[in-house]
Design an enzyme around this catalytic site. Structure first.
Site, PDB file in Angstrom:
ATOM      1  N   HIS A 136       0.811  -1.216   0.000  1.00 49.79           N
ATOM      2  CA  HIS A 136       0.000   0.000   0.000  1.00 49.79           C
ATOM      3  C   HIS A 136       0.848   1.272   0.000  1.00 49.79           C
ATOM      4  O   HIS A 136       0.359   2.350  -0.297  1.00 49.79           O
ATOM      5  CB  HIS A 136      -0.986   0.003   1.177  1.00 49.79           C
ATOM      6  CG  HIS A 136      -0.386   0.245   2.522  1.00 49.79           C
ATOM      7  ND1 HIS A 136      -0.183  -0.764   3.438  1.00 49.79           N
ATOM      8  CD2 HIS A 136       0.032   1.377   3.140  1.00 49.79           C
ATOM      9  CE1 HIS A 136       0.334  -0.264   4.545  1.00 49.79           C
ATOM     10  NE2 HIS A 136       0.476   1.046   4.380  1.00 49.79           N
ATOM     11  N   ASP A 170       0.067  -7.674   1.261  1.00 50.17           N
ATOM     12  CA  ASP A 170       0.484  -6.284   1.443  1.00 50.17           C
ATOM     13  C   ASP A 170       1.997  -6.136   1.503  1.00 50.17           C
ATOM     14  O   ASP A 170       2.549  -5.473   2.380  1.00 50.17           O
ATOM     15  CB  ASP A 170      -0.156  -5.678   2.696  1.00 50.17           C
ATOM     16  CG  ASP A 170      -0.053  -4.153   2.700  1.00 50.17           C
ATOM     17  OD1 ASP A 170       0.143  -3.561   1.629  1.00 50.17           O
ATOM     18  OD2 ASP A 170      -0.142  -3.564   3.786  1.00 50.17           O
ATOM     19  N   SER A 174       4.720   2.354   7.912  1.00 42.20           N
ATOM     20  CA  SER A 174       4.362   1.198   7.080  1.00 42.20           C
ATOM     21  C   SER A 174       5.542   0.740   6.230  1.00 42.20           C
ATOM     22  O   SER A 174       6.170   1.534   5.535  1.00 42.20           O
ATOM     23  CB  SER A 174       3.192   1.550   6.163  1.00 42.20           C
ATOM     24  OG  SER A 174       2.013   1.688   6.893  1.00 42.20           O
TER      25      SER A 174
END
Length: 458
Positions: free
Chosen positions: A199, A232, A312
């Protein structure tokens, strides 16, 4: 309703903020010979000869007339001179062949050495061209990953861990048109690959620009090697980072609840940030995204180390300095939200799943995930009573195993299944081709079904 990771999921649309939680899950020389000159041959013993003893002369007075005076005995023969050792035969001259000249003795060793050098140069050139022009490689085993703990056993210093991992941590900037995103990552191997969340780079996947900022503030261009929306994860090829040390990869399976862990990344764009905490829980099923089509599923390592948007893709590291997970999601009082900040509940993709997915991407350019070919309900109103099968796909592994619509899955390989998300997450800890055993309830009775997992790209 959510695909239980058996039916190929719709291509997941990653959250726009870098912190959308993601969801992958672990499955599951020689001493050179020496030569000595041969010992010299012993000389043949010199033969000795003894002259024969002469016979006695006849006694006088014999009736036999005296014989003529005997001849003087011959002088004893001198022993022959010892034989001189034979000289080795002269080497035969090479037979001249029409149209050819004799080949000097040094030619063949020289040719062999030249062939070896050419082979080495060719191999190195081939590897370089392969890396420069893309294409799958031989996976993690050939890309130069580290696994040995970089710090001594018994280390308790967070600053020592920071000193080891900060040079291997990078900030990632993804842009596409007017959309901008920021996240984190870490150097995977000595071939210049970087791991991050899918992402983080999704916005730049269709013609956007990806830049990587290393710990010295230098900016490098990067390209996507491959990515998995299901887990992801993404692998980037980054120019000019081969001189940076890759992070050491550990094992989340060795973690215990309460173990100390450290999170690295660029929260809110603040690069080279370090936060510390503990492992709050293991094997935590987490789903991210607002709909099934946008969701990834994580069998996560939960931590209270501060994780915020921008973390992230950064590494979660144990006290020995090894990466045990990839920071991917955070929880808020309102659920898993894009704009949320840290409240002490963060989630990381276990490193075992990262290894599997990165290896697939490096070998083939794509990642695969296991499926059974059935859709399950992810309703939160099932009172933790199991995962209800809503739809079984024709010709799927689920149908071949005898699974039916309306069956309630209550266990997978004797691990309790409380809801649809738990079933999906548990299935994705396995690999395509594995055989799993589902315990189901049908018409008030329990049954066990064996399912051989299929696979999909995603």
């Amino acid at each position: 309703m959510t695909d239980d990771s058996t039916r190929p999921p719709h291509p997941p649309q990653d959250p726009q903020h870098p912190e959308s939680p993601a969801a992958p899950t672990p499955t599951s020389g020689a001493t050179p010979p020496t030569y000595e000159a041969p010992a010299p041959m012993h000389e043949a013993p010199t033969p000795t000869y003894q002259a024969p003893t002469p016979a006695e002369a006849m006694t006088p007075g014999s009736e036999v007339p005296p014989a003529p005076a005997p001849l003087a005995p011959p002088a004893p023969l001198a022993p022959p001179a010892p034989l001189a050792p034979l000289a080795p035969p002269a080497p035969l001259a090479p037979v001249a062949r029409p149209g050819r000249r004799g080949v000097p003795g040094w030619t063949w060793p020289a040719l062999a050495a030249l062939a070896l050098v050419v082979g080495l140069i060719g191999g190195a050139l081939g590897a370089t061209l392969h890396e420069e022009f893309g294409g799958p490689s031989l996976g993690l085993q050939k890309s130069g990953v580290r696994t040995a703990p970089p710090l001594e056993e018994g280390n308790t210093s967070v600053s020592a861990v920071a000193g080891e991992l900060l040079p291997s941590t990078v900030q990632i900037l993804a842009t596409s048109g007017q959309a901008n995103g920021t996240g984190s990552g870490f150097i995977l191997d000595s071939a210049g690959h970087v791991v991050t969340n899918n992402h983080v780079v999704t916005a730049a996947a269709a013609g956007g620009e990806i830049r990587v900022v290393d710990y010295q503030g230098r900016i490098h261009a990067a390209e996507i090697v491959g990515r998995s929306a299901v887990y992801d994860l993404a692998v980037l090829q980054v120019d000019g980072v081969r001189e940076l040390a890759p992070a050491s990869l550990g094992a989340s399976e060795e973690l215990l609840v309460g173990d100390q862990v450290i999170a690295f990344g660029a929260p809110l764009g603040l690069s080279q940030t370090v936060t510390a905490g503990i492992v709050s829980a293991l094997n935590r099923p987490v789903t991210t995204g607002s709909s099934r089509d946008e969701s990834s599923f994580i069998n996560a390592v939960q931590t209270d180390a501060a994780i915020n948007p921008g973390n992230s893709g950064g590494p979660l590291v144990n006290i020995a300095g090894q990466v045990v997970g990839v920071n991917s999601a955070i929880a808020t009082t309102g659920g898993l939200m894009q704009e949320a900040g840290n409240i002490g509940v963060g989630f990381a993709i276990p490193i075992e799943q990262v290894k599997v997915t990165a290896d697939q991407i490096l070998r083939t350019g794509e990642a695969r995930y296991p499926v059974i070919g059935a859709r399950v309900s992810t309703s939160e109103q099932n009172e933790l009573a199991g995962a209800v099968i809503d739809d079984v796909t024709q010709g799927s592994p689920a149908q071949a195993a005898g699974l039916r619509n309306g069956d309630r899955v209550i266990a997978l390989d004797d691990n309790r299944v409380t809801d649809g998300v738990t079933l999906i997450v548990q299935i994705r800890t396995y690999q395509p081709g594995d055989v799993i055993e589902l315990t189901i309830e049908r018409d008030g009775e329990e049954q066990r079904l064996s399912v051989k997992l299929g696979s999909e790209v995603g």
